[in-house]
Design an enzyme around this catalytic site. Sequence first.
Site, PDB file in Angstrom:
ATOM      1  CE  LYS A  88      -1.244 -13.283  -8.250  1.00 58.94           C
ATOM      2  NZ  LYS A  88      -0.270 -12.685  -8.312  1.00 58.94           N
TER       3      LYS A  88
HETATM    4  N1  LIG Z   1       4.229 -10.247  -2.259  1.00 61.78           N
HETATM    5  C1  LIG Z   1       4.387 -10.378  -2.807  1.00 61.78           C
HETATM    6  O1  LIG Z   1       5.921 -10.697  -3.930  1.00 61.78           O
HETATM    7  C2  LIG Z   1       4.337  -9.224  -4.311  1.00 61.78           C
HETATM    8  C3  LIG Z   1       2.613  -8.950  -4.636  1.00 61.78           C
HETATM    9  N2  LIG Z   1       2.313  -7.938  -5.755  1.00 61.78           N
HETATM   10  C4  LIG Z   1       1.145  -7.955  -5.182  1.00 61.78           C
HETATM   11  O2  LIG Z   1       1.130  -6.198  -4.522  1.00 61.78           O
HETATM   12  C5  LIG Z   1       0.373  -6.210  -3.671  1.00 61.78           C
HETATM   13  C6  LIG Z   1       0.519  -6.374  -2.582  1.00 61.78           C
HETATM   14  O3  LIG Z   1       0.326  -8.163  -1.924  1.00 61.78           O
HETATM   15  P1  LIG Z   1       1.326  -8.035  -0.326  1.00 61.78           P
HETATM   16  O4  LIG Z   1       1.814  -7.049   0.208  1.00 61.78           O
HETATM   17  O5  LIG Z   1       2.022  -9.420  -0.874  1.00 61.78           O
HETATM   18  O6  LIG Z   1       0.160  -8.398   0.675  1.00 61.78           O
HETATM   19  P2  LIG Z   1       0.283  -8.437   1.936  1.00 61.78           P
HETATM   20  O7  LIG Z   1      -1.223  -9.368   2.628  1.00 61.78           O
HETATM   21  O8  LIG Z   1       0.855  -8.881   2.489  1.00 61.78           O
HETATM   22  O9  LIG Z   1      -0.876  -6.925   2.316  1.00 61.78           O
HETATM   23  C7  LIG Z   1      -1.803  -5.979   1.748  1.00 61.78           C
HETATM   24  C8  LIG Z   1      -1.738  -5.162   2.600  1.00 61.78           C
HETATM   25  O10 LIG Z   1      -2.727  -4.182   1.363  1.00 61.78           O
HETATM   26  C9  LIG Z   1      -4.184  -3.621   2.598  1.00 61.78           C
HETATM   27  N3  LIG Z   1      -5.072  -4.234   2.601  1.00 61.78           N
HETATM   28  C10 LIG Z   1      -6.028  -4.540   1.960  1.00 61.78           C
HETATM   29  N4  LIG Z   1      -7.069  -3.753   1.579  1.00 61.78           N
HETATM   30  C11 LIG Z   1      -7.129  -2.327   1.509  1.00 61.78           C
HETATM   31  C12 LIG Z   1      -7.664  -1.635   1.180  1.00 61.78           C
HETATM   32  N5  LIG Z   1      -8.882  -1.488   0.891  1.00 61.78           N
HETATM   33  N6  LIG Z   1      -7.288  -0.137   1.536  1.00 61.78           N
HETATM   34  C13 LIG Z   1      -5.844  -0.248   1.983  1.00 61.78           C
HETATM   35  N7  LIG Z   1      -5.045  -1.397   2.025  1.00 61.78           N
HETATM   36  C14 LIG Z   1      -5.667  -2.395   2.293  1.00 61.78           C
HETATM   37  C15 LIG Z   1      -3.740  -4.929   3.907  1.00 61.78           C
HETATM   38  O11 LIG Z   1      -4.065  -3.986   5.225  1.00 61.78           O
HETATM   39  C16 LIG Z   1      -2.253  -5.001   3.870  1.00 61.78           C
HETATM   40  O12 LIG Z   1      -1.550  -4.218   4.622  1.00 61.78           O
HETATM   41  C17 LIG Z   1      -1.095  -7.181  -4.422  1.00 61.78           C
HETATM   42  O13 LIG Z   1      -1.696  -6.479  -5.279  1.00 61.78           O
HETATM   43  C18 LIG Z   1      -0.030  -8.274  -5.042  1.00 61.78           C
HETATM   44  O14 LIG Z   1      -0.531  -8.435  -5.896  1.00 61.78           O
HETATM   45  C19 LIG Z   1       3.025  -8.200  -6.992  1.00 61.78           C
HETATM   46  C20 LIG Z   1       3.845  -8.808  -6.983  1.00 61.78           C
HETATM   47  C21 LIG Z   1       4.595  -9.998  -6.121  1.00 61.78           C
HETATM   48  O1  LIG Z   2       7.433 -14.957  -6.798  1.00 63.96           O
HETATM   49  C1  LIG Z   2       6.398 -15.272  -7.677  1.00 63.96           C
HETATM   50  O2  LIG Z   2       6.818 -16.146  -8.315  1.00 63.96           O
HETATM   51  C2  LIG Z   2       5.026 -15.034  -8.376  1.00 63.96           C
HETATM   52  C3  LIG Z   2       5.001 -13.100  -7.674  1.00 63.96           C
HETATM   53  C4  LIG Z   2       3.718 -12.566  -7.581  1.00 63.96           C
HETATM   54  O3  LIG Z   2       2.764 -13.343  -7.788  1.00 63.96           O
HETATM   55  C5  LIG Z   2       4.034 -11.212  -8.942  1.00 63.96           C
HETATM   56  O4  LIG Z   2       4.849 -11.325  -9.289  1.00 63.96           O
HETATM   57  O5  LIG Z   2       1.752 -10.770  -8.664  1.00 63.96           O
END
Ligand SMILES: NC(=O)C1=CN([C@@H]2O[C@H](COP(=O)(O)OP(=O)(O)OC[C@H]3O[C@@H](n4cnc5c(N)ncnc54)[C@H](O)[C@@H]3O)[C@@H](O)[C@H]2O)C=CC1
Ligand SMILES: O=C(O)CCC(=O)C(=O)O
Length: 352
Positions: free
Chosen positions: A103
């Site tokens: 990461k």
């Molecule tokens: N993007 C991906 O493919 C993956 C993401 N994740 C996890 O999912 C989670 C979200 O990631 P993404 O959706 O990609 O990020 P993103 O950056 O697209 O969205 C994050 C969201 O969280 C909100 N946020 C931030 N702080 C907040 C708070 N204090 N209260 C409420 N909402 C808040 C933001 O406003 C935004 O809507 C993270 O923990 C990430 O590590 C896990 C696996 C894969």
């Molecule tokens: O798609 C990936 O390789 C990693 C996604 C990721 O960062 C996660 O699963 O937390």
Amino acid sequence: MNALAATNRNFRLAARLLGLDSKLEKSLLIPFREIKVECTIPQDDGTLATFVGFRVQHDNARGPMKGGIRYHPEIVEHDEVNALAQLMTWKTAVANIPYGGAKGGIGCDPGELSTSELERLTRVFTQKIHDLIGIHTDVPAPDMGTGPQTMAWILDEYSKFHGYSPAVVTGKPTDLGGSLGRDAATGRGVVFATEALLNDHGKAIPGQKFVIQGFGNVGSWAARLIHEKGGKIVAVSDVTGAIKNTNGIDIPNCDILIPAALGGIINRENANDIKAKFIIEAANHPTDPEADEILSKKGVVILPDIYANSGGVTVSYFEWVQNIQGFLWDEKKVNNELKTYMTKAFKDVPEP
Ligand SMILES: NC(=O)C1=CN([C@@H]2O[C@H](COP(=O)(O)OP(=O)(O)OC[C@H]3O[C@@H](n4cnc5c(N)ncnc54)[C@H](O)[C@@H]3O)[C@@H](O)[C@H]2O)C=CC1
Ligand SMILES: O=C(O)CCC(=O)C(=O)O
């Protein structure tokens, strides 16, 4: 509890259950390599700004290390990235894809930077780490605050040093070899995971009430797909605020809570207030171990992150495979394969 302390604690508990050799346990707690780099860029006004970038490569026993790149002001520090890298090793194992875990990220607020500043920052970061990532060593992907455009900049910068190598990152724009379905994959995987869990409890999505925290890539796709399947989204929130439906249902008063934002947001301060029967961990480590204990005693079923959000890295794996083979899958095949992997992992996890 600090993210790394919580992740190490959970790993030690699992190691004890497995009867893992203590020397192996120690070796798995120490990351393969930790990278910390200074990234200085000219800002649009001509002045310089310096940021710190990280990549923690946790383990490569099962294959190339794999994991996202996060841009966030508070989150990107050593222990947090270390914990997230370790979680990727366990996640790729649970998903049974041939990867290890890594990461990374940059301590910055992407909302405060212009697109050209973000591009310069991403390119400088890539210049600092390009020798340590690669198709068969470490393959980055998007995470919070990053997306397909970020991956396109990394790919372009990496290719200047190593030649055009689309498989060096996943979650790219489809024009550059990104997989169809990757954008929605984590949210879609969360929905498949939820269906598997509910099915195990004799329930189904239609009619269940959901609250989703975080409305970015993961939260918004999960919400859209749950809605399509007949689930009732009663409240959503993002960093700027929260909305709930006009029926006036209290945010904690739902059947299923899906945290899809930051880590550690369910903790001993609020665990007792949670009324949901199921928590689906779409975010990484949203539940603190102390909250875990409180909720387990209350009979709340928690579907852990290393399974629930593994749909993203699973489709990243499909993207990497497509790039290496030079063969594109249609979206239906991607989604069907994702469902197969998620369903199999759900059955595999409780097996002795
Ligand atoms: N993007 C991906 O493919 C993956 C993401 N994740 C996890 O999912 C989670 C979200 O990631 P993404 O959706 O990609 O990020 P993103 O950056 O697209 O969205 C994050 C969201 O969280 C909100 N946020 C931030 N702080 C907040 C708070 N204090 N209260 C409420 N909402 C808040 C933001 O406003 C935004 O809507 C993270 O923990 C990430 O590590 C896990 C696996 C894969
Ligand atoms: O798609 C990936 O390789 C990693 C996604 C990721 O960062 C996660 O699963 O937390």
